[in-house]
Design an enzyme around this catalytic site. Sequence first.
Site, PDB file in Angstrom:
ATOM      1  CG  ASP A 156      51.591  36.906 -56.076  1.00  0.00           C
ATOM      2  OD1 ASP A 156      51.779  37.477 -55.224  1.00  0.00           O
ATOM      3  OD2 ASP A 156      50.982  36.815 -57.347  1.00  0.00           O
ATOM      4  CB  CYS A 215      46.644  35.013 -60.309  1.00  0.00           C
ATOM      5  SG  CYS A 215      47.443  33.421 -59.753  1.00  0.00           S
ATOM      6  CG  HIS A 257      46.218  36.824 -56.222  1.00  0.00           C
ATOM      7  ND1 HIS A 257      47.017  37.564 -56.933  1.00  0.00           N
ATOM      8  CD2 HIS A 257      46.554  35.492 -56.620  1.00  0.00           C
ATOM      9  CE1 HIS A 257      48.100  36.463 -57.414  1.00  0.00           C
ATOM     10  NE2 HIS A 257      47.918  35.375 -57.014  1.00  0.00           N
ATOM     11  NE  ARG A 279      51.603  40.171 -56.435  1.00  0.00           N
ATOM     12  CZ  ARG A 279      51.343  40.522 -57.906  1.00  0.00           C
ATOM     13  NH1 ARG A 279      51.383  41.654 -58.451  1.00  0.00           N
ATOM     14  NH2 ARG A 279      50.883  39.260 -58.531  1.00  0.00           N
ATOM     15  CB  CYS A 320      47.899  32.353 -55.277  1.00  0.00           C
ATOM     16  SG  CYS A 320      49.161  32.474 -56.374  1.00  0.00           S
TER      17      CYS A 320
END
Length: 200
Positions: free
Chosen positions: A41, A101, A98, A43, A39
């Site tokens: 993302d 999400c 994850h 993090r 992703c």
Amino acid sequence: MKDLAEGVQRFQREVFPAKAELFVHLADNHRPTTLFIGCSDARVVPELICGSEPGELFVVRTAGNLVPAHTPGADGIAASIEYAVAVLGVSDIVVCGHSACGAMSALAEGHDLTAAPAVADWLRHADASQARAGSTHPGEVAALVRQNVLAQLANLVTHPSVARALATHTLTLHGWVYDIATGTVEELDPATGRGTPLTA
Ligand code: ZN
């Protein structure tokens, strides 16, 4: 932006000299072992999670770690997959979902996406993920994250380069889910959808 410029300076001063030989080698060699699809993302940092050095992971990151099924026509994700598999010859593909999400939460919780029409359109690539999760765990983000990884593995197989490599047994697909709060990684069994802690 100042943080980034300072980071570049720190990289050049501390990180680069410590790995100078590796970078000289990498200047003329690109032989990653794994295509990592994660992703976007902030993090979820593939190299950090996997303890990988530069040159080891070929990375594609999309919102919701979605991999659209193959369709004829130009497509940046399809091109990256084909390049990694057919040209670079990676032996493994990891699709990594994850916890928490944003993309999967938006779908599971029915967020209003009228102000983000491109996101809403893109998330249609998770229709099958929702269908898989919906019957048993409606509204549950964690279940959708898992089913979404499995659905994207199925989409991967529609890409000719992936299908070819699977047919010649030169490629293995893996579905992972990374938990942000604990740092744990589960490997999903495509047959049962169940996750077990990833072991070396
Ligand atoms: Zn995400």
